[in-house]
Motif scaffolding. Structure first.
Motif, PDB file in Angstrom:
ATOM      1  N   ILE A   1     -31.330  20.656  25.881  1.00 47.17           N
ATOM      2  CA  ILE A   1     -31.684  22.065  26.461  1.00 47.17           C
ATOM      3  C   ILE A   1     -30.241  22.761  26.647  1.00 47.17           C
ATOM      4  N   ALA A   2     -29.224  22.042  27.179  1.00 45.94           N
ATOM      5  CA  ALA A   2     -27.838  22.561  27.342  1.00 45.94           C
ATOM      6  C   ALA A   2     -27.328  23.206  25.998  1.00 45.94           C
ATOM      7  N   ALA A   3     -27.303  22.218  25.111  1.00 45.85           N
ATOM      8  CA  ALA A   3     -26.789  22.370  23.852  1.00 45.85           C
ATOM      9  C   ALA A   3     -27.459  23.582  23.019  1.00 45.85           C
ATOM     10  N   ILE A   4     -28.741  23.545  23.199  1.00 40.26           N
ATOM     11  CA  ILE A   4     -29.402  24.584  22.429  1.00 40.26           C
ATOM     12  C   ILE A   4     -29.242  26.084  23.050  1.00 40.26           C
ATOM     13  N   LEU A   5     -29.179  26.039  24.516  1.00 35.01           N
ATOM     14  CA  LEU A   5     -28.982  27.115  25.269  1.00 35.01           C
ATOM     15  C   LEU A   5     -27.430  27.581  24.960  1.00 35.01           C
ATOM     16  N   TYR A   6     -26.275  26.843  24.864  1.00 38.82           N
ATOM     17  CA  TYR A   6     -24.893  27.072  24.626  1.00 38.82           C
ATOM     18  C   TYR A   6     -24.986  27.468  23.274  1.00 38.82           C
ATOM     19  N   ALA A   7     -25.632  26.725  22.180  1.00 32.87           N
ATOM     20  CA  ALA A   7     -25.379  27.639  20.889  1.00 32.87           C
ATOM     21  C   ALA A   7     -26.055  28.825  20.665  1.00 32.87           C
ATOM     22  N   SER A   8     -27.252  29.203  21.384  1.00 31.55           N
ATOM     23  CA  SER A   8     -27.809  30.414  21.240  1.00 31.55           C
ATOM     24  C   SER A   8     -26.991  31.531  21.651  1.00 31.55           C
ATOM     25  N   ARG A   9     -26.233  31.046  23.048  1.00 35.98           N
ATOM     26  CA  ARG A   9     -25.651  32.004  23.797  1.00 35.98           C
ATOM     27  C   ARG A   9     -24.253  32.305  23.363  1.00 35.98           C
TER      28      ARG A   9
ATOM     29  N   ALA B   1     -19.559  29.318  32.967  1.00 40.20           N
ATOM     30  CA  ALA B   1     -19.683  29.769  34.327  1.00 40.20           C
ATOM     31  C   ALA B   1     -20.778  30.818  34.287  1.00 40.20           C
ATOM     32  N   ASP B   2     -20.817  31.771  33.461  1.00 41.78           N
ATOM     33  CA  ASP B   2     -21.822  32.932  33.336  1.00 41.78           C
ATOM     34  C   ASP B   2     -23.153  32.313  32.835  1.00 41.78           C
ATOM     35  N   ALA B   3     -23.209  31.039  32.585  1.00 46.99           N
ATOM     36  CA  ALA B   3     -24.368  30.498  32.092  1.00 46.99           C
ATOM     37  C   ALA B   3     -25.235  29.453  32.850  1.00 46.99           C
ATOM     38  N   ILE B   4     -24.722  29.474  33.938  1.00 43.73           N
ATOM     39  CA  ILE B   4     -25.074  28.413  34.987  1.00 43.73           C
ATOM     40  C   ILE B   4     -26.511  28.891  35.437  1.00 43.73           C
ATOM     41  N   GLY B   5     -26.701  30.185  35.799  1.00 42.59           N
ATOM     42  CA  GLY B   5     -27.989  30.791  36.059  1.00 42.59           C
ATOM     43  C   GLY B   5     -29.046  30.563  35.273  1.00 42.59           C
ATOM     44  N   ILE B   6     -28.869  30.836  33.976  1.00 44.60           N
ATOM     45  CA  ILE B   6     -29.804  30.549  33.011  1.00 44.60           C
ATOM     46  C   ILE B   6     -30.139  29.005  32.715  1.00 44.60           C
TER      47      ILE B   6
ATOM     48  N   THR C   1     -16.515  21.735  24.631  1.00 37.57           N
ATOM     49  CA  THR C   1     -16.870  20.118  24.873  1.00 37.57           C
ATOM     50  C   THR C   1     -16.779  20.046  26.152  1.00 37.57           C
ATOM     51  N   LEU C   2     -16.274  20.636  27.054  1.00 38.34           N
ATOM     52  CA  LEU C   2     -16.451  20.367  28.493  1.00 38.34           C
ATOM     53  C   LEU C   2     -17.213  20.974  29.187  1.00 38.34           C
ATOM     54  N   ILE C   3     -17.799  22.333  28.745  1.00 39.27           N
ATOM     55  CA  ILE C   3     -18.597  22.957  29.568  1.00 39.27           C
ATOM     56  C   ILE C   3     -20.106  22.661  29.194  1.00 39.27           C
ATOM     57  N   VAL C   4     -20.516  22.214  27.982  1.00 42.97           N
ATOM     58  CA  VAL C   4     -21.832  21.595  27.827  1.00 42.97           C
ATOM     59  C   VAL C   4     -22.325  20.626  28.703  1.00 42.97           C
ATOM     60  N   PRO C   5     -21.478  19.505  29.005  1.00 44.39           N
ATOM     61  CA  PRO C   5     -21.862  18.385  29.852  1.00 44.39           C
ATOM     62  C   PRO C   5     -22.143  19.015  31.409  1.00 44.39           C
ATOM     63  N   MET C   6     -21.266  20.139  31.492  1.00 42.18           N
ATOM     64  CA  MET C   6     -21.284  20.553  33.252  1.00 42.18           C
ATOM     65  C   MET C   6     -22.848  21.468  33.224  1.00 42.18           C
ATOM     66  N   LEU C   7     -23.185  22.112  32.040  1.00 43.23           N
ATOM     67  CA  LEU C   7     -24.298  22.693  32.109  1.00 43.23           C
ATOM     68  C   LEU C   7     -25.510  21.823  32.202  1.00 43.23           C
ATOM     69  N   ALA C   8     -25.394  20.672  31.490  1.00 46.01           N
ATOM     70  CA  ALA C   8     -26.378  19.470  31.468  1.00 46.01           C
ATOM     71  C   ALA C   8     -26.525  19.166  32.672  1.00 46.01           C
TER      72      ALA C   8
END
Length: 376
Positions: free
Chosen positions: A219-227, A169-174, A268-275
Motif C-alpha cells: 500500500i505504501a509503495a503504490i501510494l508513493y508511486a502515484s503521489r 512527511a506530507d504523505a503521512i496523513g493519506i 528508499t528511506l521514506i517508503v518504509p516509514m510510510l509502511a
C-alpha cells in the motif's frame, strides 16, 4: 484478341475469366498506346472481375507503374474486382509507393507481412534499447552513490531532506487514512467468513499477518508511486523541456548526482516509514471493528502482540526499501528520457506510475518465491 505495340503485347481474353495479359517491356515508349488500347477495352467491358497478368513482362519503369495504377482506378470507378498477378515484388512496391489509396490483394499481402516484420523488429529493438539504457542508468546511480559515500560532501543532503519532507512527511496523513480503511475493510470482510466457524477472534491474526508480510509495504509503495513517483518524472521532464538538464551538463554537473540521487535516497528511506504508519493505522481500524463486536480492548491488544513476530515484520519491512528504490529510479529515468513539449511531461508521469506499479508487483512475486524457498 492480340494487339502488339512496339515492345509489348496486349492480350485480352475471356475464355475463363476476363484478363489482360501483358508481355515485353512496360515502359514510357509504349505507355501511350497501352492507355489507348486499355481505354477502348474498358468502354466495352461489362464484367465484374478482371485479372491483369504480368508474368511475361521483362522490364518496366515508372510509366508502367503509373499505367497499372490507372487500371486500378478505372476498376474501382467501375466497381470491378481486379487482381495483379505475375508482377515482380519490386514493381508492386513501386505501385504502392506511388499510390497510397486502394491496395490490390498481392501488394496488400506483401505489405502486411512487411509491416508485421517491421513492427516486431521495432518492438524488439525498443525493449532491448530500453533495458540497456536502464542498466546503464542504474549503474550510474550506484557509481554516484559510491562516490557520495567515499566523499560525503558530494552528497546533496539538503535536497534529500526537502524531497523527504515533500514526498514523505506530507504523505503521512493519506497513508494513515488508507491503512486504517484497509484494516477496517479487511477485518469486516474476514469476520463474515470466520463468524460461520465461531472464529472471529482470528480476524486479528489475519490482519496482523497480512499487513506485516504484504499489505503495508504494498500500500505504501503504490501510494508513493502515484503521489511522488509521478512528481519526480514530471519535475525532471519539465527541466528537460526547459533545457535545464542540458545546462547542468554544460556546467559539468551530473544530472544523476544533482537530481536523481537525492530522490532515490529519500524514497528508499521514506517508503518504509510510510509502511509503519500504514501498519499502525490498520491495527487501529481492525481494533475498532473488533471492539464494535464487544471484544475487550485488552484482548484485542494481547492478540495483536501474540500474532506479531519480528521475522514476519522484517520480511515485509525489507520490501519497502526495494519498492522505494524502484519508484524513485523509474520516476527519474522516465523524466530524463522524456521527449519535448508539454505532452511529453504528461507521458513521462503516466509511464513512471505504470512502470513502477508493474515492477512493484514483479518484485512482490520475486520476494514471495524467495521467501517460500527460505521458509520465511
Amino acid at each position: 484478341m492480340m494487339e502488339k505495340t512496339s515492345s509489348v503485347q496486349f492480350d485480352i481474353s475471356a475464355e475463363n475469366e476476363p484478363h489482360i495479359k501483358l508481355s515485353g517491356s512496360l515502359t514510357f515508349s509504349n505507355a501511350s498506346e497501352l492507355w489507348g488500347l486499355t481505354s477502348d477495352f474498358f468502354r466495352q467491358f461489362k464484367g465484374s472481375r478482371l485479372i491483369i497478368d504480368g508474368s511475361a513482362v521483362d522490364s518496366y519503369d515508372s510509366s508502367g507503374a503509373a499505367y497499372l495504377i490507372w487500371i486500378g482506378r478505372r476498376c474501382d470507378n467501375m466497381n470491378i474486382t481486379y487482381d495483379l498477378t505475375g508482377f515482380s515484388d519490386s514493381l508492386l512496391r513501386q505501385i504502392e509507393a506511388m499510390r497510397p489509396g486502394r491496395k490490390n490483394k498481392t501488394a496488400a499481402k506483401y505489405s502486411n507481412i512487411h509491416t508485421i516484420i517491421e513492427d516486431v523488429g521495432a518492438a524488439t529493438y525498443s525493449v532491448w534499447d530500453g533495458l540497456s539504457r536502464m542498466l546503464v542508468y542504474l549503474g550510474e546511480i550506484l557509481y554516484n552513490l559510491f562516490l557520495s559515500l567515499k566523499s560525503p560532501k558530494r552528497f546533496r543532503l539538503k535536497d534529500t531532506l526537502i524531497v523527504a519532507e515533500l514526498s514523505g512527511a506530507d504523505a503521512i496523513g493519506i497513508s494513515a487514512l488508507l491503512g486504517g480503511l484497509f484494516g477496517l475493510i479487511l477485518a469486516f470482510q474476514s469476520v463474515i467468513t470466520l463468524k460461520m466457524f465461531a472464529a472471529e477472534i482470528f480476524v486479528i491474526d489475519l490482519v496482523v499477518i497480512a499487513m506485516f508480510r504484504v499489505m503495508a509495504s504494498f500500500i505504501a509503495a503504490i501510494l508513493y508511486a502515484s503521489r511522488s513517483g509521478s512528481a519526480f518524472a514530471a519535475e525532471i521532464a519539465t527541466m528537460k523541456v526547459n533545457e535545464e538538464i542540458s545546462a547542468l551538463k554544460t556546467m559539468g554537473l551530473s544530472p544523476i548526482q544533482f537530481l536523481v540521487l537525492p530522490r532515490v535516497v529519500a524514497a528508499t528511506l521514506i517508503v518504509p516509514m510510510l509502511a509503519l504508519f500504514v501498519i499502525l493505522s490498520a491495527f487501529i481500524g481492525c481494533g475498532f471493528v473488533m471492539y464494535s463486536m464487544d471484544y475487550p480492548l485488552v484482548t484485542i491488544v494481547q492478540n495483536m502482540k501474540n500474532a506479531s513476530d519480528v521475522e514476519m515484520f522484517l520480511s515485509g519491512f525489507v520490501k519497502s526499501f526495494v519498492y522505494g528504490y524502484i519508484i524513485a529510479a523509474v520516476g527519474c529515468f522516465r523524466g530524463l528520457n522524456s521527449g519535448s513539449g508539454p505532452r511529453a511531461v504528461g507521458q513521462a508521469s503516466t509511464s513512471a506510475v505504470v512502470t513502477s506499479i508493474v515492477l512493484i508487483v514483479v518484485a512482490e512475486g520475486i520476494f514471495s518465491v524467495v521467501y517460500y524457498f527460505l521458509g520465511i
